[in-house]
Write a protein that holds these residues in place. Structure first.
Motif, PDB file in Angstrom:
ATOM      1  N   THR A   1       0.857  -1.183   0.000  1.00  0.00           N
ATOM      2  CA  THR A   1       0.000   0.000   0.000  1.00  0.00           C
ATOM      3  C   THR A   1       0.892   1.231   0.000  1.00  0.00           C
ATOM      4  N   TYR A   2       0.377   2.328  -0.526  1.00  0.00           N
ATOM      5  CA  TYR A   2       1.175   3.537  -0.628  1.00  0.00           C
ATOM      6  C   TYR A   2       1.648   4.020   0.747  1.00  0.00           C
TER       7      TYR A   2
ATOM      8  N   GLU B   1      -2.711   1.917  -5.840  1.00  0.00           N
ATOM      9  CA  GLU B   1      -4.080   2.387  -5.718  1.00  0.00           C
ATOM     10  C   GLU B   1      -4.517   3.106  -6.996  1.00  0.00           C
ATOM     11  N   ARG B   2      -5.792   3.074  -7.256  1.00  0.00           N
ATOM     12  CA  ARG B   2      -6.318   3.588  -8.530  1.00  0.00           C
ATOM     13  C   ARG B   2      -5.926   5.046  -8.775  1.00  0.00           C
ATOM     14  N   TYR B   3      -5.891   5.862  -7.722  1.00  0.00           N
ATOM     15  CA  TYR B   3      -5.630   7.284  -7.943  1.00  0.00           C
ATOM     16  C   TYR B   3      -4.193   7.565  -8.392  1.00  0.00           C
TER      17      TYR B   3
END
Length: 212
Positions: A73-74, A173-175
């Motif tokens: 995860t970021y 993540e999509r963004y």
């Protein structure tokens, strides 16, 4: 990512008008119509923006490689507590652009391969330079090209890029996807990604996608 990212160590090579082609870059088999290259060279917003421009590139995904899915995860990667690198997965047609040509852009434009666990002001193992090879052919092409560039002293310092097996690639993540194109006004994008894309367009115009 920080707002400023300079790459002084790469200045010698990047300013050269004739960055060397890989001497070893065998053609893919006629039956192979798509391959994937996974590369890490600092902020994935910037590397993704560069490779999306190339003819023969079918798609680019930002993500993480080097550690497990549990911490991909970021927030966790940016904490520095994982062994992930911010990476991109490049889907490409090897008959339109070779793996070696992708590596040429990677070393000449996309990042500074002489920096260790950083890219300019972005510091941490997540910003390391790495080639995650999917098979023996990719490993051999990458290793041969690094040796070629070092032997020719293309850069002011030895190349620090790791050549390591690809265990897995985890989508970010999509963004984060296509972030530079969607946020051109963002200060980091304007200061870091945009100049790299401009340099690519200036030096590699012959292998860019044609605009409609």
């Amino acid at each position: 990512m920080t707002a400023v990212c300079d790459i002084p160590g790469a200045s010698l090579a990047i300013e050269r008008s004739h960055f060397p082609d890989p001497a070893f870059d065998p053609a893919a088999a006629a039956t192979v119509h798509e391959q994937t290259a996974v590369l890490a060279g600092g902020c994935f917003w910037c590397t993704e923006a560069v490779f999306r421009e190339l003819d023969g590139v079918l798609g680019v995904t930002s993500g993480y490689s080097g550690d497990s899915a549990d911490n991909a995860t970021y927030e966790q990667v940016c904490s520095g507590g994982t062994d992930h690198a911010e990476a991109i997965a490049i889907r490409f047609d090897p008959h339109r652009i070779s793996y070696g040509q992708l590596l040429k852009v990677f070393f000449a434009v996309a990042h500074d391969p002489t920096q260790v666990d950083r890219q300019g002001a972005d510091r941490g193992r997540q910003y390391r330079s790495a080639i995650f090879h999917a098979d023996a052919a990719q490993r051999e092409i990458a290793a041969a090209y690094i040796h070629q560039l070092d032997a020719a002293k293309v850069f002011d310092a030895p190349i620090a890029t790791g050549v390591v097996p690809l265990e897995a690639f985890h989508d970010a993540e999509r963004y984060h996807q296509n972030y530079a194109a969607l946020h051109p006004e963002q200060p980091y994008i304007a200061a870091v990604a945009a100049p790299k894309v401009a340099k690519l367009r200036k030096q590699f115009g012959e292998i860019l996608k044609q605009k409609a």
